[in-house]
Each structure stands twice: as structure tokens, then as C-alpha cells.
Design an enzyme around this catalytic site. Structure first.
Site, short mmCIF file in Angstrom:
data_model
loop_
_atom_site.label_atom_id
_atom_site.label_comp_id
_atom_site.label_asym_id
_atom_site.label_seq_id
_atom_site.Cartn_x
_atom_site.Cartn_y
_atom_site.Cartn_z
N GLY A 197 52.25 40.42 83.74
CA GLY A 197 52.51 41.40 82.70
C GLY A 197 53.88 42.04 82.80
O GLY A 197 54.83 41.46 83.30
N ASP A 222 46.19 32.06 77.76
CA ASP A 222 45.94 33.07 78.79
C ASP A 222 47.27 33.53 79.38
O ASP A 222 47.98 32.73 80.00
CB ASP A 222 45.04 32.51 79.89
CG ASP A 222 43.66 32.14 79.38
OD1 ASP A 222 43.12 32.90 78.56
OD2 ASP A 222 43.14 31.07 79.77
N LEU A 223 47.61 34.80 79.22
CA LEU A 223 48.91 35.33 79.61
C LEU A 223 49.20 35.09 81.09
O LEU A 223 48.41 35.50 81.95
CB LEU A 223 48.97 36.82 79.29
CG LEU A 223 50.28 37.54 79.64
CD1 LEU A 223 51.43 36.99 78.81
CD2 LEU A 223 50.14 39.04 79.44
N ASP A 224 50.32 34.43 81.36
CA ASP A 224 50.81 34.20 82.73
C ASP A 224 49.81 33.43 83.59
O ASP A 224 49.81 33.54 84.82
CB ASP A 224 51.18 35.52 83.42
CG ASP A 224 52.32 36.24 82.72
OD1 ASP A 224 53.14 35.57 82.08
OD2 ASP A 224 52.38 37.48 82.81
N GLU A 225 48.95 32.63 82.96
CA GLU A 225 47.94 31.88 83.69
C GLU A 225 48.16 30.37 83.63
O GLU A 225 47.39 29.60 84.19
CB GLU A 225 46.54 32.19 83.14
CG GLU A 225 46.07 33.61 83.39
CD GLU A 225 45.55 33.82 84.81
OE1 GLU A 225 45.48 32.84 85.57
OE2 GLU A 225 45.23 34.98 85.15
#
Length: 279
Positions: A197, A222-225
Site C-alpha cells: 500500500g 489483488d493489490l501488490d499480490e
């Protein structure tokens, strides 16, 4: 000489290379390099071969490989290395990764063709246009859906094969990210999976870490995944402030991102579930 890359994956079993190599030799191909990996966890076999041929072009060789690949259940690709990957770069206000990519492309260190730069700000326009590249300003004023529709249209118009988020400080919608699966690389200014984030260096500073880093990964909804491609770190001490971490991190981000882009352009990266294999 035609320089080609043959890459494939298959269920791991004996005899795959012994079936492919004689076929290539029979059609005048010299194997100049080969890397393989067998994944014991998934039972997958991965291979990248660099080929040189004085006679067989890409299409002719592909027609020869096709029937054997079907017999061996190979998922395969054959690429002509003279055809540089078309890359569209997205940036916001921080230009260090962008400038590094442009410079390395200009000196021949990155085998890519930059087809344009897109941004939600005007900050980097002069720099980009000085290098003779198209600059596309797509502000967020009309909302995320309209902006992403224009972004997607630009990808189609430019024929971009790879989209690089070079500190593009916008969270992509799930739908937009899904449309870019496997062809969009992001640089995250943290050593993932830690500190996801916003403001990861400030998060790291608050935790008193002794190593900071950056991560290049494929974009997913999926954020930063997304699957991690490359990472690097630098050692810091208690005396380093959060702002100093940000400054140190810029160098790491640029080098990590350029390596990931080069590996993708050289067809070295295989997605393997939520991980990558880089050959």
C-alpha cells in the site's frame, strides 16, 4: 542468422529435451544457450532455448515444432529476437524509473521499443518529449472508469505488448487489472510481502527495519499480490530517516524494474501459479 527464443512448459517427465534437440538440429538450428527447471512442487518442467539458424525463419521453424509439441503436451512460444517488445510506460510524478528505462533503451541495454508514455499528470511531459517519445496525458478528472477506458484504448492503438507501471501511483480497478494479466509489470517501493500500500518506506521506518528494498511484480486484481519477478535490498541503520529511505529506494526501484522489463523482453519469465520462474 536468425536469432530465436524457444520457450515451453510441460508436465515434467524424461525425454522432453531429447525429443526437441534433434528436431532443431535437423532443421539447421544451433542451440546457443538453454536453461531448464523442474518444479518438484507442481510437477512442471520449464525450458528456454536461444537458437541461431542460417536457414529457418520463425514461421518455418514453428510449423516444424507444432506437431512434436502437441505429442509432448508442450505449451510453447517461439520468438524472433529481432522483433523488439513494444512497451507502454505509465508514470505519475516521480520520473526516476521512467528515465532509467528510457536511457537503457537508448543505449541498447533494454531490447524494447517504447511506444509511448501515459500519465495522469503533466509533470514528465517535457522530459519524455525531449527524448522524442509520445506523451499521453490521461487525467482522472472524468473518473477512473473513463480514464481506464482511454488507457485501454491507447494500449490497443499502440500495439503495446507490455505495460510498465513505473511509479504510476494509481490503483487499477479489478476489471482493468484482469485485462492486463501477464503483460503488466509494476514496481513497488517495498520488499514485498512486507509494507504494502501507501508510503511503504515510512511504514518500514516506523518498524525500525535494517533492510529496505523494492519489488517488481506482475499486476493482478489483488493489490501488490501479483507474482514476484525481481527484488533487491539495501542495508540501513536506525539513523536513516524515512525521507532518506525514500531517496535510497529510488536507485533500487529503477534497477529492479529495468531487470524485470529486460527479462520479460527476452522471454525469460514464466508464471508458475503465484510465483515466477526466470530462466
Amino acid at each position: 542468422m536468425t536469432e530465436l527464443v524457444l520457450r515451453f512448459r510441460a508436465p515434467d517427465r524424461p525425454g522432453i529435451i531429447s525429443a526437441i534437440a534433434p528436431l532443431l538440429a535437423t532443421h539447421g538450428c544451433d542451440i546457443r544457450g538453454a536453461e531448464v527447471y523442474g518444479d518438484d512442487d507442481t510437477g512442471g518442467f520449464f525450458c528456454r532455448m536461444r537458437l541461431s539458424s542460417p536457414t529457418a525463419g520463425r514461421d518455418a521453424l514453428a510449423s516444424v515444432i507444432e506437431p512434436v509439441a502437441c505429442e509432448l503436451s508442450l505449451s510453447w512460444e517461439l520468438h524472433d529476437l529481432d522483433a523488439r517488445m513494444r512497451v507502454l510506460i505509465a508514470v505519475s510524478k516521480f520520473g526516476h524509473c521512467l528515465v532509467d528505462l528510457i536511457h537503457k533503451c537508448e543505449i541498447g541495454q533494454l531490447p524494447i521499443e517504447i511506444v509511448g508514455v501515459v500519465s495522469n499528470h503533466e509533470t514528465m511531459r517535457k522530459t519524455v518529449e525531449w527524448h522524442g517519445l509520445p506523451y499521453h496525458h490521461l487525467p482522472m478528472g472524468e473518473g477512473k472508469a473513463a480514464q481506464e477506458a482511454a488507457f485501454l484504448a491507447l494500449i490497443e492503438d499502440t500495439g503495446a505488448q507490455l505495460i510498465v507501471l513505473a511509479r504510476y501511483m494509481q490503483i487499477l480497478s479489478d476489471d482493468f487489472a484482469a485485462k492486463l494479466l501477464g503483460r503488466c509489470i509494476n514496481i513497488h517501493h517495498s520488499f514485498l510481502p512486507s509494507f504494502k500500500g501507501a508510503k511503504p518506506y515510512h511504514q518500514a521506518h516506523a518498524r525500525g527495519v535494517k533492510l529496505i528494498g523494492a519489488t517488481a511484480h506482475f499486476v493482478t486484481p489483488d493489490l501488490d499480490e501479483g507474482p514476484i519477478i525481481e527484488q533487491d535490498v539495501r542495508r540501513v541503520t536506525h539513523a536513516v530517516t524515512a525521507d532518506e529511505m525514500v531517496a535510497i529506494g529510488r536507485e533500487i526501484e529503477a534497477s529492479v524494474l529495468s531487470r524485470a522489463v529486460r527479462w520479460q523482453a527476452e522471454h525469460r519469465i514464466f508464471q508458475n501459479g503465484n510465483k515466477t520462474v526466470v530462466l
